[in-house]
Design an enzyme around this catalytic site. Structure first.
Site, PDB file in Angstrom:
ATOM      1  N   ASN A 118       0.804  -1.234  -0.111  1.00 42.74           N
ATOM      2  CA  ASN A 118      -0.033   0.115   0.157  1.00 42.74           C
ATOM      3  C   ASN A 118       0.828   1.380   0.114  1.00 42.74           C
ATOM      4  OD1 ASN A 118      -2.236   1.571   0.199  1.00 42.74           O
ATOM      5  ND2 ASN A 118      -2.038   1.792   2.303  1.00 42.74           N
ATOM      6  N   HIS A 120       0.570   5.140   1.272  1.00 42.54           N
ATOM      7  CA  HIS A 120      -0.236   6.132   2.220  1.00 42.54           C
ATOM      8  C   HIS A 120       0.362   7.544   2.368  1.00 42.54           C
ATOM      9  CE1 HIS A 120      -2.786   7.106   5.293  1.00 42.54           C
ATOM     10  NE2 HIS A 120      -2.111   7.883   6.002  1.00 42.54           N
ATOM     11  N   SER A 147       4.536   6.999   2.381  1.00 45.85           N
ATOM     12  CA  SER A 147       5.138   5.933   2.664  1.00 45.85           C
ATOM     13  C   SER A 147       4.541   4.635   2.174  1.00 45.85           C
ATOM     14  CB  SER A 147       4.770   5.560   4.355  1.00 45.85           C
ATOM     15  OG  SER A 147       5.050   6.586   5.100  1.00 45.85           O
ATOM     16  N   ASP A 156      -3.395   0.868   7.570  1.00 44.43           N
ATOM     17  CA  ASP A 156      -2.053   1.891   7.270  1.00 44.43           C
ATOM     18  C   ASP A 156      -1.091   1.412   8.387  1.00 44.43           C
ATOM     19  OD1 ASP A 156      -3.600   3.442   5.459  1.00 44.43           O
ATOM     20  OD2 ASP A 156      -4.122   4.889   6.901  1.00 44.43           O
TER      21      ASP A 156
HETATM   22  C1  GRF Z   1      -2.538   8.726  -3.123  1.00 42.29           C
HETATM   23  O1  GRF Z   1      -2.105   9.914  -2.539  1.00 42.29           O
HETATM   24  C2  GRF Z   1      -2.233   7.582  -2.048  1.00 42.29           C
HETATM   25  O2  GRF Z   1      -1.006   7.716  -1.365  1.00 42.29           O
HETATM   26  C3  GRF Z   1      -3.537   7.284  -1.541  1.00 42.29           C
HETATM   27  O3  GRF Z   1      -4.534   7.690  -2.342  1.00 42.29           O
HETATM   28  C4  GRF Z   1      -3.985   8.441  -3.318  1.00 42.29           C
HETATM   29  C5  GRF Z   1      -4.501   7.871  -4.746  1.00 42.29           C
HETATM   30  O4  GRF Z   1      -4.182   8.800  -5.814  1.00 42.29           O
HETATM   31  N1  GRF Z   1      -3.672   6.068  -0.821  1.00 42.29           N
HETATM   32  P1  GRF Z   1      -4.266   8.126  -7.257  1.00 42.29           P
HETATM   33  O5  GRF Z   1      -5.578   7.429  -7.317  1.00 42.29           O
HETATM   34  O6  GRF Z   1      -3.149   7.308  -7.315  1.00 42.29           O
HETATM   35  O7  GRF Z   1      -3.952   9.256  -8.134  1.00 42.29           O
END
Ligand code: GRF
Length: 222
Positions: A118, A120, A147, A156
């Site tokens: 993932n 985050h 991260s 998370d």
């Molecule tokens: C990203 O900021 C990621 O960190 C979070 O959700 C957002 C997704 O953006 N988990 P995208 O759909 O990849 O543009």
């Protein structure tokens, strides 16, 4: 998880929105910077913009809609069962959560041990959960970031792998800060996948290993 020697990693990327991280990963694969292939893009949101964008790159992209029910547990079980069926059919080496906005159950996570990543938008363990950019600005932080971590059943949480730091600048809005963080996300997510493809990074018994050594804290992007 260990890298299957001599072949490219098969990635299943899960999204809920525009999918800019998914696109960054797919481009890194196509350009040879990551020894992997996106074999499927799945979304719980049927009209997620990222599905169309993935198809535009020639990727297989499908919706696995989450159907709300009064019994939320039953709804989640039905969704996860459909998701697991799609994943089982394509046999990915890695399940890459990229802006996937559903919390997966521990049963689901345990089906793919050490194989779910993932990203985050915070310097975990700080600022878990939603609206990280707004909360970082409200708290007057001078630094923010993103991260990448292996996924465990806790939200998370899970072993931290790589972080990128960005400054919070005077006059920043959630949008300007988010854009600065996302530019870094698009660098660090492909990097982590490439480390896994090279066999440098893996997860054993809930512990991340880098070059065979336990990774006790996140590596920092240069
Ligand atoms: C990203 O900021 C990621 O960190 C979070 O959700 C957002 C997704 O953006 N988990 P995208 O759909 O990849 O543009």
């Amino acid at each position: 998880m260990s890298s299957p020697a001599g072949r490219r990693l098969r990635l299943a990327v899960l999204i809920s929105g525009r999918g800019s991280n998914m696109l960054a990963i797919a481009r890194a694969c196509a350009e040879g910077r990551v020894a992997a292939d996106v074999v499927i893009v799945l979304s719980d949101v049927a009209d997620a913009a990222g599905l169309e964008a993935a198809r535009g790159l020639g990727l297989r992209a499908e919706a696995v809609p989450y159907v709300p029910q009064t019994d939320r547990r039953a709804a989640r079980e039905a969704f996860e069962s459909a998701l697991a069926s799609r994943l089982d059919a394509v046999k990915p080496d890695l399940v890459v959560l990229a802006g996937f906005m559903r919390v997966l159950s521990s049963d689901f996570v345990e089906r793919f041990p050490g194989c779910i990543l993932n990203i985050h938008p915070s310097l975990l363990p700080a600022y878990k959960g939603l609206h990280t950019h707004e909360r970082v600005l409200a708290a007057g932080e001078r630094e923010h970031g993103a991260s990448v971590h292996f996924v465990t059943a806790a939200l998370d949480d899970g072993p931290l792998l790589l972080q990128a730091r960005v400054p919070v600048l005077p006059g920043d809005t959630p949008e300007s800060l988010s854009a600065r963080v996302q530019r870094q996300e698009h660098i660090i997510y492909p990097q982590v996948i490439q480390w896994i493809a090279e066999g440098r990074l893996g997860c054993k018994d809930g512990q991340a290993l880098f070059d065979g050594q336990p990774l006790r804290e996140a590596r920092q992007a240069s």
